[in-house]
Design an enzyme around this catalytic site. Structure first.
Site, short mmCIF file in Angstrom:
data_model
loop_
_atom_site.label_atom_id
_atom_site.label_comp_id
_atom_site.label_asym_id
_atom_site.label_seq_id
_atom_site.Cartn_x
_atom_site.Cartn_y
_atom_site.Cartn_z
N HIS A 1 -17.85 -23.05 -8.07
CA HIS A 1 -17.92 -24.40 -7.67
C HIS A 1 -16.51 -25.10 -7.67
O HIS A 1 -15.71 -24.80 -8.63
CB HIS A 1 -18.90 -25.25 -8.78
CG HIS A 1 -20.19 -24.73 -8.80
ND1 HIS A 1 -21.17 -25.27 -7.94
CD2 HIS A 1 -20.82 -24.09 -9.61
CE1 HIS A 1 -22.39 -24.65 -8.14
NE2 HIS A 1 -22.22 -23.94 -9.13
N CYS B 1 -16.59 -28.17 -1.53
CA CYS B 1 -17.72 -27.20 -1.58
C CYS B 1 -18.55 -27.35 -0.14
O CYS B 1 -18.75 -26.37 0.27
CB CYS B 1 -18.69 -27.72 -3.01
SG CYS B 1 -20.18 -26.85 -2.88
#
Length: 113
Positions: free
Chosen positions: A22, A34
């Protein structure tokens, strides 16, 4: 941090890639790193399937996308797949240039085919 590993054959063709982790650039729903990586990578996989008829082997779950291209494709089809995947690699490198604290790309090349 998002880790991207792009695996190339000895002849430099993209054989597979894996994206994991992430970005933690911003809170969930606001993380442009992201979102960008997801859009580029999933869009590339979808383009390969839609524009070439090739169905890559996919493993997709939260925080992971693994894609492997089938072997022994016809030369013309393989060329189209490679162009789409190289476009993905360029787009991901562009994100890495601007957001290098949140994404790292590694290229690996096979020694033997």
């Amino acid at each position: 941090m998002i880790q991207v590993v792009i695996n190339r054959t000895k002849s430099a063709q993209i054989q597979s890639f894996e994206i994991s982790g992430h970005a933690f650039f911003e809170r969930r729903g606001k993380d442009i790193v992201c979102a960008g990586v997801s859009a580029v990578s999933v869009g590339a996989v979808n383009a390969v399937h839609e524009l070439t008829g090739v169905t890559p082997e996919i493993d997709h779950e939260s925080g992971l996308l693994r894609c492997t291209i089938p072997e022994h494709l016809p030369e013309e089809t393989s060329g189209k797949v490679q162009l789409l995947l190289e476009g993905m690699a360029v787009a991901l490198r562009t994100i890495e240039i601007d957001y290098g604290k949140h994404i790292k790309i590694t290229f690996k090349k096979q020694e033997v085919e």
